[in-house]
Write a protein that holds these residues in place. Sequence first.
Motif, PDB file in Angstrom:
ATOM      1  N   ILE A  27       4.965  -6.476   0.454  1.00 45.61           N
ATOM      2  CA  ILE A  27       5.436  -6.500   1.852  1.00 45.61           C
ATOM      3  C   ILE A  27       5.170  -5.151   2.507  1.00 45.61           C
ATOM      4  O   ILE A  27       4.692  -5.078   3.648  1.00 45.61           O
ATOM      5  CB  ILE A  27       6.925  -6.892   1.917  1.00 45.61           C
ATOM      6  CG1 ILE A  27       7.084  -8.371   1.528  1.00 45.61           C
ATOM      7  CG2 ILE A  27       7.495  -6.634   3.319  1.00 45.61           C
ATOM      8  CD1 ILE A  27       8.520  -8.857   1.484  1.00 45.61           C
ATOM      9  N   ARG A  28       5.445  -4.072   1.787  1.00 45.52           N
ATOM     10  CA  ARG A  28       5.194  -2.723   2.329  1.00 45.52           C
ATOM     11  C   ARG A  28       3.731  -2.528   2.688  1.00 45.52           C
ATOM     12  O   ARG A  28       3.402  -1.924   3.713  1.00 45.52           O
ATOM     13  CB  ARG A  28       5.618  -1.691   1.282  1.00 45.52           C
ATOM     14  CG  ARG A  28       5.380  -0.233   1.684  1.00 45.52           C
ATOM     15  CD  ARG A  28       5.433   0.670   0.455  1.00 45.52           C
ATOM     16  NE  ARG A  28       4.331   0.375  -0.464  1.00 45.52           N
ATOM     17  CZ  ARG A  28       4.343   0.704  -1.757  1.00 45.52           C
ATOM     18  NH1 ARG A  28       5.396   1.288  -2.295  1.00 45.52           N
ATOM     19  NH2 ARG A  28       3.299   0.417  -2.520  1.00 45.52           N
ATOM     20  N   ASP A  29       2.832  -3.067   1.845  1.00 38.58           N
ATOM     21  CA  ASP A  29       1.402  -2.860   2.049  1.00 38.58           C
ATOM     22  C   ASP A  29       0.771  -3.909   2.958  1.00 38.58           C
ATOM     23  O   ASP A  29      -0.447  -3.923   3.142  1.00 38.58           O
ATOM     24  CB  ASP A  29       0.682  -2.863   0.692  1.00 38.58           C
ATOM     25  CG  ASP A  29       1.129  -1.716  -0.205  1.00 38.58           C
ATOM     26  OD1 ASP A  29       1.695  -0.737   0.309  1.00 38.58           O
ATOM     27  OD2 ASP A  29       0.916  -1.811  -1.429  1.00 38.58           O
ATOM     28  N   GLY A  30       1.595  -4.808   3.517  1.00 38.87           N
ATOM     29  CA  GLY A  30       1.080  -5.821   4.423  1.00 38.87           C
ATOM     30  C   GLY A  30       0.291  -6.918   3.740  1.00 38.87           C
ATOM     31  O   GLY A  30      -0.516  -7.604   4.375  1.00 38.87           O
ATOM     32  N   LYS A  31       0.518  -7.101   2.432  1.00 36.15           N
ATOM     33  CA  LYS A  31      -0.187  -8.134   1.685  1.00 36.15           C
ATOM     34  C   LYS A  31       0.637  -9.423   1.666  1.00 36.15           C
ATOM     35  O   LYS A  31       1.842  -9.411   1.907  1.00 36.15           O
ATOM     36  CB  LYS A  31      -0.423  -7.676   0.240  1.00 36.15           C
ATOM     37  CG  LYS A  31      -1.330  -6.479   0.098  1.00 36.15           C
ATOM     38  CD  LYS A  31      -1.454  -6.098  -1.376  1.00 36.15           C
ATOM     39  CE  LYS A  31      -2.360  -4.890  -1.575  1.00 36.15           C
ATOM     40  NZ  LYS A  31      -2.400  -4.502  -3.015  1.00 36.15           N
ATOM     41  N   ARG A  32      -0.032 -10.515   1.332  1.00 32.83           N
ATOM     42  CA  ARG A  32       0.691 -11.760   1.121  1.00 32.83           C
ATOM     43  C   ARG A  32       1.594 -11.580  -0.091  1.00 32.83           C
ATOM     44  O   ARG A  32       1.170 -11.045  -1.118  1.00 32.83           O
ATOM     45  CB  ARG A  32      -0.283 -12.912   0.888  1.00 32.83           C
ATOM     46  CG  ARG A  32       0.406 -14.260   0.901  1.00 32.83           C
ATOM     47  CD  ARG A  32      -0.581 -15.399   0.846  1.00 32.83           C
ATOM     48  NE  ARG A  32       0.116 -16.670   0.889  1.00 32.83           N
ATOM     49  CZ  ARG A  32      -0.492 -17.849   0.753  1.00 32.83           C
ATOM     50  NH1 ARG A  32      -1.789 -17.895   0.589  1.00 32.83           N
ATOM     51  NH2 ARG A  32       0.209 -18.961   0.798  1.00 32.83           N
TER      52      ARG A  32
END
Length: 315
Positions: A273-278
């Motif tokens: 979530i922090r890295d903007g990934k699924r």
Amino acid sequence: MGENYNDKKIAVVGAGGVGGYMAAMLAANYPQVSLVARGERRKAIDEKGIILHSDYHGEVAARPMQVVESAAELTPQDYIFICVKNYSLEDVCATLGSCVNDGTVIVPVMNGADPGERVRALVPAGLVVDSLIYIVAFAGEDYSIIHQGGFADIRIGIQNASKEEAEKVQETYELLLGAGIDCKKAEDIEREIWRKYILNCAYNVETAYYMNTIGELRSDSVKAEEYESLVQEAYLVAKAKGIHVTQEHVEAIIHRFYFELAEDATSSLQRDIRDGKRAELETFGGYLVREAKRLGIEVPVSERMYEELKRRQQF
């Protein structure tokens, strides 16, 4: 023990932390290991093999027999280890038609409470052996696998196994031991899966919700109390489903939170979530909340955190 399995065709689907670990250990010990990996990851493994930097096993370098983009490129396999994120499972199962026959053993080594159940529904042939793994492993920028800590423990089993199913579990156990992978057979595999799942419903969800380390959570009395509530809520759902977990199991999970987990520990859900990934939010939050609703169980803390994390995940 391992030489008895040298003629077995083994596939590992997924080459992230868990899949990379499994593939490295298996390919280092057996000659007919195929790996499903895509894109740049596949190119890197084709060029250099699988490199495992392990606190537990040391340096392991192995070359699979072949690296393919899709399981659809494989011939029938004796063993298939599925090591992908939960949101990819349906897509993976759709590619297994050419490599699964009635003698194939399929082992989903994944997060969550229901991957085995889902594979059984999606893949009519073969035998599914349920599993879980306790490991801290992830892929580096060069696609090598970093395995932290002095453990990598896989548990396998089939609930209420027939004699024939128990024999397949035994063979899978021997295959894994022959590759140097720590493995235990669990008579009550559902209970073992849920013990890990209950932990993860608190550990992943609250670290992601607050974007805190475990140390930061347990140093705040309100957050620590919420962690305990998340554990208790998941336990109530498990009990309502007929899983044989006990209050002692819950106390052990809570003890681990306060006294065993590293101060700087983060979770895969938090990092994604922090890295903007699924992220596997539906695995750690959505599934539990939906099961609670179906069973008439109140899970207010789980529901609040899941809904907020879902809101943040909307791109």
